[in-house]
Enzyme design. Structure first.
Site, PDB file in Angstrom:
ATOM      1  CB  ALA B  15     -29.673 -54.918 -27.973  1.00 25.25           C
ATOM      2  CB  VAL B  16     -27.777 -50.718 -25.389  1.00 21.95           C
ATOM      3  CG1 VAL B  16     -27.549 -49.757 -24.213  1.00 21.95           C
ATOM      4  CG2 VAL B  16     -26.726 -51.830 -25.375  1.00 21.95           C
ATOM      5  NE  ARG B  41     -30.834 -47.832 -41.716  1.00 19.53           N
ATOM      6  CZ  ARG B  41     -31.030 -48.692 -40.703  1.00 19.53           C
ATOM      7  NH1 ARG B  41     -32.040 -49.526 -40.720  1.00 19.53           N
ATOM      8  NH2 ARG B  41     -30.197 -48.733 -39.673  1.00 19.53           N
ATOM      9  CB  CYS B 131     -21.027 -55.065 -21.597  1.00 19.58           C
ATOM     10  SG  CYS B 131     -20.269 -55.849 -23.035  1.00 19.58           S
ATOM     11  CD  GLN B 158     -17.415 -60.525 -23.562  1.00 21.86           C
ATOM     12  OE1 GLN B 158     -16.195 -60.553 -23.495  1.00 21.86           O
ATOM     13  NE2 GLN B 158     -18.067 -59.510 -24.089  1.00 21.86           N
ATOM     14  N   GLY B 162     -24.666 -58.888 -26.607  1.00 27.60           N
ATOM     15  CA  GLY B 162     -23.624 -57.866 -26.637  1.00 27.60           C
ATOM     16  C   GLY B 162     -23.289 -57.442 -28.050  1.00 27.60           C
ATOM     17  CG  HIS B 251     -21.240 -60.304 -21.055  1.00 28.40           C
ATOM     18  ND1 HIS B 251     -21.951 -60.858 -22.089  1.00 28.40           N
ATOM     19  CD2 HIS B 251     -20.724 -59.138 -21.541  1.00 28.40           C
ATOM     20  CE1 HIS B 251     -21.877 -60.065 -23.153  1.00 28.40           C
ATOM     21  NE2 HIS B 251     -21.153 -59.014 -22.845  1.00 28.40           N
TER      22      HIS B 251
END
Lengths: 346, 346
Positions: B15-16, B41, B131, B158, B162, B251
């Site tokens: 995601a980041v 992988r 974060c 949040q 995250g 957030h």
């Protein structure tokens, strides 16, 4: 509790009113007769109570003749006009709206905290406090009795049902719109009668009720002022931020408190164990802590995540969750009436 | 910024990582060459960057030969092993995981707050903070510079992103299950590797990351410890409660602060107006306040609901919202690299 009462329910079709009816039945409240009152618009509709059908009548001053107990949850404007009329005719009024809460001649009661205030009811009206306030003071009182309390800083995570049936429906509709990739329409929250509306699905809204001139919302000011009144502690420092979250029912609160005396986490646990109406859910090894989906339709106020402030031995964190329609509204109202019956005040 | 860098991205499919790639392109980061590294992988998979296809390579110590800048966001275990290997080969590492954050020889940087800390990088590794910490310190720093800061009490709201791509997917699936009246299955939140899992749809979960022995979660301890480190203020009192809410990204934080000096709301407004990275959204007449759905995919940290504590002229409430994947992670990492380029440190 052998005495049976003639009861009137004003606003039975609302989110709180329907829970009030459930609790009257479930808790075997001693009813001699019951009637259901509403605005002219709802009058004539049928309503079922304990297996029998009743016709909703238009609420008028005369409707309260012969009534012992009138439960109001039809909005502040209705209570303002009709609660005094009911009281004038000899009924004890338990009012769920905010209209009379700060009236010095109206007791504002959470039985676990200030049951004694029921002994003096100058206007025949008792106010049921704001939902987010009730669960907080119920959880803090056992701690305050042992260690004193000087300061409360609370941030809330409040469910949409606190804003009524239309807000519950709005969350459902917006979620479906979101899932279908459609535009999300907002018409009800944060406040139906306010200028702007924002989506609640996949969002949090830091506004509950309208804003007062000082930058706080009315909801925040209710938590501040009602906490001081119920606890009879004008010097208590209370600071609140109230936030709506996409949860159906069950208000959660992150509460930071400062005590008069030092205490340990174990002592806070001990103060809450067996406290009336409180269930301690706090075991980090088992990931046990209160959550709103598990509090829905349950009567207790759940407390967990109890921690001592790492910088202050008099500072503690608590996480408090309860069903806002039950302990936060309908249940507390019925408990007020039950306490009065037990104490021979009704 | 004419110098061009050889860049390695470790964990680009997360995601980041994917937000990091977006920001490198959008902000025209000066790239001479770029490579994408992952576990065995994922090695061999194709990834698109700025219109070109790249093959993901397995991350090994030798992968970092000739690299100037290595951006890590593939989990603490990967950073632990490979960040020192990258640094040993001359790369500057900006690490998004928590692994090195509290290492006294690793600067922990939010450029708006402690950019000067980038001048000394003993291990060749810079840590990107947690974060929820980044957006809070970015908003508090301009206030602290003018009025001093003694205490912070924060409760967070949040977003699921995250916790990664799987948590975003879980919220989506649970919402669909809820809408269809099916049982809601929980497999990811609050912590994938922890014992119990709870639904996040229509719920809030007062657990982010696992519990430490003192009753706080690791997330809460990160906010406490990282805030003190970034602000270089070991004496600052910080208390945190971290809560997951059913929001995709963004957030929100309810922050109560105590200042060294008295201030007015207008002075806090003035301190935040034109502060770097901050957008003031605070006009109660227009119901203007920050909300996560409007912060998603936006770079600023939004601040609103600024109120003075009614009991304490040094006490203030703020409501702080930012996209946790951007300022809370990817954007801040890129901003660290940009600051180093501007200051001729890279």
């Amino acid at each position: 509790m052998t005495k049976k009462l003639n009861v009137a329910v004003v606003g039975a079709t609302g989110a709180v009113g329907s829970k009030m009816m459930e609790k009257l039945i479930e808790r075997k409240f001693p009813i001699a007769s019951i009637k259901f009152l509403a605005s002219a618009r709802s009058a004539g509709k049928q309503i079922e109570f304990n297996g029998e059908n009743y016709t909703i009548e238009e609420a008028k001053p005369e409707s309260f003749e012969g009534i012992d107990l009138a439960l109001f949850s039809a909005g502040g404007a209705v209570s303002e006009v009709l609660a005094p009329e009911a009281a004038k005719r000899g009924a004890i009024v338990i009012d769920n709206t905010s209209h009379f809460r700060m009236d010095p001649e109206v007791p504002l009661v959470v039985p676990e905290v200030n049951r004694h205030a029921l002994k003096t009811i100058p206007k025949g009206i008792i106010a049921n406090p704001n939902c987010s306030t009730i669960q907080m003071v119920a959880a803090l009182q056992p701690i305050r009795e042992k260690f004193g309390l000087t300061k409360v800083v609370v941030s809330t995570y409040q469910a949409v049902s606190g804003s009524g049936v239309a807000a519950i429906e709005e969350l459902r509709e917006q979620s479906a719109q979101w899932d279908a990739g459609k535009n999300v329409e907002a018409k009800v929250l944060p406040v139906k009668s306010d200028k702007k509306h924002y989506p609640i699905a996949r969002n949090v809204i830091p506004q509950i009720d309208k804003f007062t001139d000082n930058g706080f919302t009315y909801e925040e000011m209710k938590m501040i002022n009602e906490t001081k009144k119920i606890m009879e502690a004008p010097e208590l420092k209370v600071a609140a931020t109230c936030v709506r979250v996409p949860v159906v029912s069950g208000h959660s609160e992150s509460v930071y408190i400062e005590l008069e005396q030092e205490a340990t986490v174990q002592q806070i646990f001990d103060a809450l164990t067996d406290a009336p109406g409180i269930v301690l859910q706090d075991d980090i090894r088992e990931q046990l802590y209160p959550m709103p989906i598990f509090a829905e339709n349950e009567e207790p106020t759940y407390v967990g995540r109890i921690r001592q402030d790492l910088d202050n031995k008099k500072g503690f964190h608590l996480w408090i969750v309860s069903d806002n329609l039950l302990k936060g509204a309908a249940l507390n109202s019925i408990q007020i009436a039950e306490a009065m019956l037990e104490d021979h005040l009704l």
